[in-house]
Design a protein around this motif. Sequence first.
Motif, mmCIF file in Angstrom:
data_model
loop_
_atom_site.group_PDB
_atom_site.id
_atom_site.type_symbol
_atom_site.label_atom_id
_atom_site.label_comp_id
_atom_site.label_asym_id
_atom_site.label_seq_id
_atom_site.Cartn_x
_atom_site.Cartn_y
_atom_site.Cartn_z
ATOM 1 N N SER A 209 0.847 -1.190 0.000
ATOM 2 C CA SER A 209 0.000 0.000 0.000
ATOM 3 C C SER A 209 0.887 1.246 0.000
ATOM 4 N N TYR A 210 0.623 2.162 -0.927
ATOM 5 C CA TYR A 210 1.431 3.370 -1.031
ATOM 6 C C TYR A 210 0.679 4.628 -0.594
ATOM 7 N N THR A 211 -0.545 4.468 -0.084
ATOM 8 C CA THR A 211 -1.219 5.626 0.487
ATOM 9 C C THR A 211 -0.428 6.068 1.724
ATOM 10 N N SER A 212 -0.252 7.359 1.878
ATOM 11 C CA SER A 212 0.500 7.953 2.986
ATOM 12 C C SER A 212 1.994 7.636 2.950
ATOM 13 N N SER A 213 2.477 7.030 1.878
ATOM 14 C CA SER A 213 3.910 6.723 1.794
ATOM 15 C C SER A 213 4.671 7.947 1.296
ATOM 16 N N VAL A 214 5.966 7.962 1.566
ATOM 17 C CA VAL A 214 6.778 9.133 1.246
ATOM 18 C C VAL A 214 7.950 8.785 0.328
ATOM 19 N N ILE A 215 8.818 7.943 0.789
ATOM 20 C CA ILE A 215 10.069 7.686 0.074
ATOM 21 C C ILE A 215 9.852 6.998 -1.279
ATOM 22 N N PRO A 216 8.931 6.028 -1.413
ATOM 23 C CA PRO A 216 8.757 5.397 -2.737
ATOM 24 C C PRO A 216 8.480 6.381 -3.861
ATOM 25 N N ILE A 217 7.580 7.338 -3.637
ATOM 26 C CA ILE A 217 7.251 8.262 -4.714
ATOM 27 C C ILE A 217 8.386 9.252 -4.959
ATOM 28 N N ILE A 218 9.144 9.613 -3.913
ATOM 29 C CA ILE A 218 10.305 10.491 -4.119
ATOM 30 C C ILE A 218 11.332 9.802 -5.009
ATOM 31 N N LEU A 219 11.614 8.533 -4.721
ATOM 32 C CA LEU A 219 12.551 7.770 -5.558
ATOM 33 C C LEU A 219 12.019 7.620 -6.974
ATOM 34 N N ALA A 220 10.709 7.377 -7.080
ATOM 35 C CA ALA A 220 10.109 7.178 -8.402
ATOM 36 C C ALA A 220 10.216 8.432 -9.264
ATOM 37 N N VAL A 221 9.904 9.591 -8.686
ATOM 38 C CA VAL A 221 9.962 10.834 -9.459
ATOM 39 C C VAL A 221 11.409 11.189 -9.795
ATOM 40 N N TRP A 222 12.317 10.936 -8.871
ATOM 41 C CA TRP A 222 13.740 11.184 -9.140
ATOM 42 C C TRP A 222 14.211 10.359 -10.342
ATOM 43 N N ALA A 223 13.880 9.069 -10.348
ATOM 44 C CA ALA A 223 14.274 8.207 -11.474
ATOM 45 C C ALA A 223 13.543 8.607 -12.750
ATOM 46 N N ALA A 224 12.263 8.957 -12.612
ATOM 47 C CA ALA A 224 11.468 9.342 -13.785
ATOM 48 C C ALA A 224 12.031 10.586 -14.452
ATOM 49 N N SER A 225 12.633 11.488 -13.676
ATOM 50 C CA SER A 225 13.193 12.704 -14.273
ATOM 51 C C SER A 225 14.301 12.365 -15.264
ATOM 52 N N TYR A 226 15.075 11.308 -14.979
ATOM 53 C CA TYR A 226 16.142 10.887 -15.887
ATOM 54 C C TYR A 226 15.569 10.157 -17.101
ATOM 55 N N VAL A 227 14.550 9.347 -16.861
ATOM 56 C CA VAL A 227 13.902 8.637 -17.984
ATOM 57 C C VAL A 227 13.292 9.640 -18.943
ATOM 58 N N GLU A 228 12.603 10.626 -18.404
ATOM 59 C CA GLU A 228 11.984 11.648 -19.244
ATOM 60 C C GLU A 228 13.040 12.391 -20.058
ATOM 61 N N LYS A 229 14.129 12.776 -19.413
ATOM 62 C CA LYS A 229 15.184 13.507 -20.128
ATOM 63 C C LYS A 229 15.804 12.658 -21.235
ATOM 64 N N PHE A 230 15.917 11.351 -20.990
ATOM 65 C CA PHE A 230 16.472 10.461 -22.005
ATOM 66 C C PHE A 230 15.618 10.493 -23.273
ATOM 67 N N PHE A 231 14.313 10.361 -23.110
ATOM 68 C CA PHE A 231 13.436 10.347 -24.289
ATOM 69 C C PHE A 231 13.314 11.721 -24.924
ATOM 70 N N GLU A 232 13.368 12.778 -24.097
ATOM 71 C CA GLU A 232 13.349 14.138 -24.640
ATOM 72 C C GLU A 232 14.555 14.370 -25.547
ATOM 73 N N LYS A 233 15.666 13.741 -25.206
ATOM 74 C CA LYS A 233 16.905 13.931 -25.962
ATOM 75 C C LYS A 233 16.954 13.071 -27.219
ATOM 76 N N HIS A 234 16.402 11.863 -27.180
ATOM 77 C CA HIS A 234 16.618 10.909 -28.260
ATOM 78 C C HIS A 234 15.429 10.717 -29.193
ATOM 79 N N LEU A 235 14.225 11.067 -28.773
ATOM 80 C CA LEU A 235 13.074 10.887 -29.659
ATOM 81 C C LEU A 235 13.000 12.012 -30.689
#
Length: 620
Positions: A209-235
């Motif tokens: 359960s991720y309701t009221s969770s903190v660290i999982p979503i922080i890690l997820a958004v941090w990693a997602a920022s790199y994934v997004e930048k990768f596709f922004e650069k190469h697509l």
Amino acid sequence: MAIDYRKTAGELVKELGGNENITNVTHCATRLRFILKNESLVDKDKVAKIPGVITTVQASGQFQVVIGNHVKDAYGFVTELVTIDENADSKGGQKVSVFSRIVDVISAIFAPFLYTLAACGILQGILGVLVALNAIDTTGGTYQILNFISWTAFTFLPVLIAVTASKKFGMNTFIAVVIACALVSPDYIAMVNAGEAIHFLGLPVQLLSYTSSVIPIILAVWAASYVEKFFEKHLPLVVRNLFTPMFTIAIMVPLTLLAFGPIGNTIGGAIGGIYNTLYDLSPIVAGIVVGGFWEVLVIFGVHWGITPVTVGNYASLGYDTFTGLQAAAALGVFLKTKDKEMKGVSASAALTGLFGITEPAIYGVNLRLKKPMICGCIAGAVGGAIGGAFHAVSWGYNMPGIATLPAYFKTGHTTQFIGLLVSILVAFVLGAVLTFIVGFKEEAPDSVTEDQQKKEKLIKDSMPAVQAEETVESFAFTAPVTGNVISVKNVKDEAFASEAMGKGVGIQPEDGKVYAPFDGIAEVVFPTGHAVGLNDGKGHEFLIHIGLDTVELNGKGFIVHIQQGASVKTGDLLVEFDKAEIERAGYDSTVIYILTNTKENIEIVEGRHKALSDTVMRMR
């Protein structure tokens, strides 16, 4: 006098190196948090003396400016003056520790919605009080609606975090929000509740359960920022806007469920487990540690690192054991001090501290006088020990203060609540009493602040130190400029108004000419023309200061008619100044006329339209 926070913001931006040196700025409950490209350009002592600034703190890779309750006002004006580069290095090129980076991330993520989260926690507490008093029907629609409202911020906490984390990590906010929404979506929650094994591409998914969770979503958004930048650069540009969000979401949601979610929960559990283990071993010791060192954590700005622990405790335990309220040392200073300025500062700090804003008490009083800081920590430790002994807890997220006490009440746990009240009362009374008994070194009236010391030293270094001899002779001093006369205590400059530099008057000038008010010697003539020091030959030394902070004009608008060391006669023209030019530049044109070397009582003759021949002060 009310602080003009627009002017505060302008001076802050200037002293911090201007727009080009400011990479980012955020704020929390009491502080502006600047990320600067080069902190070495900043004179933090000058920043601390800006009106509206309580103090400065350099920590967590940030230059933190403590403002207090009006931080939002200052922040709004600062953002009008600076251009934030969302893609710039958030550390401005400075080397900071991993711990400092973590604290910086947490503070930037939680600060924008912390009060909203606390509001929901307080609402839960109020509902609990109403239920205990049988003032509301728990089966009725009113209670049910208010109850689910009070839980909304916690249920969708990952979504709130996604919004602020996306800004911190520099990614598309809407992509981050969709990732967070997936973690708390009804379909995923149904899968968790069903408890059936789920696999993604043959890999087992740990259904958490991720309701009221903190660290999982922080890690997820941090990693997602790199994934997004990768596709922004190469697509290719033609498909980038459509497929970058799709690939980022399709990759990051499963990756979070497979890796970042379990890892984040494990990290959060471990961090909270350290403190909770200490609490389980001895609630009293845990209370001593938290109560005794809380102010120290605030000083270094690392108290933000505790936020994920407290939020995690509400999610996993349903309550949190961090308690305390510290404002009493400042109250002790108020009761003990004989200094009028310190009485005002300490009274205000004690009052705001009661409502959870502790920085004014910590920086403006306790640290400044040192011993009250120690007394406050001792009292906090004793109060924490009592709270621990009673197992006092809060049942909803809150910010410490008397307004949030309902968050500590729950039906069936009256003893714990009473224990909390006792711990707060003891800490408050003990802090005030200890401070009153132990005492502190009173600051001399002529050195109320470091800024005043420097200004007084400048005058004294420029003039021979001649002490006024005791005499029964009466002296009357006429005005050096025509205008409206007020006591120097009422001028809009703390250094002069405190009388640290001397007693006398302020004259709101009607024209731009300053004349010698008596026969004497011009012992000091500042090259910029903004100030003249006169000696009447009878042991009295005077300063005539034209305008407030006008030294910054570097002589613009001033014409000097005398030389240093020259003899002057009553009525000689000393300086001409352009009153309109001074005021157009944003400076107060009030002329300060003070006697700098006596502690004797001076009678001020206030009034409007005083002429050069009119007496404005007398001394016996």
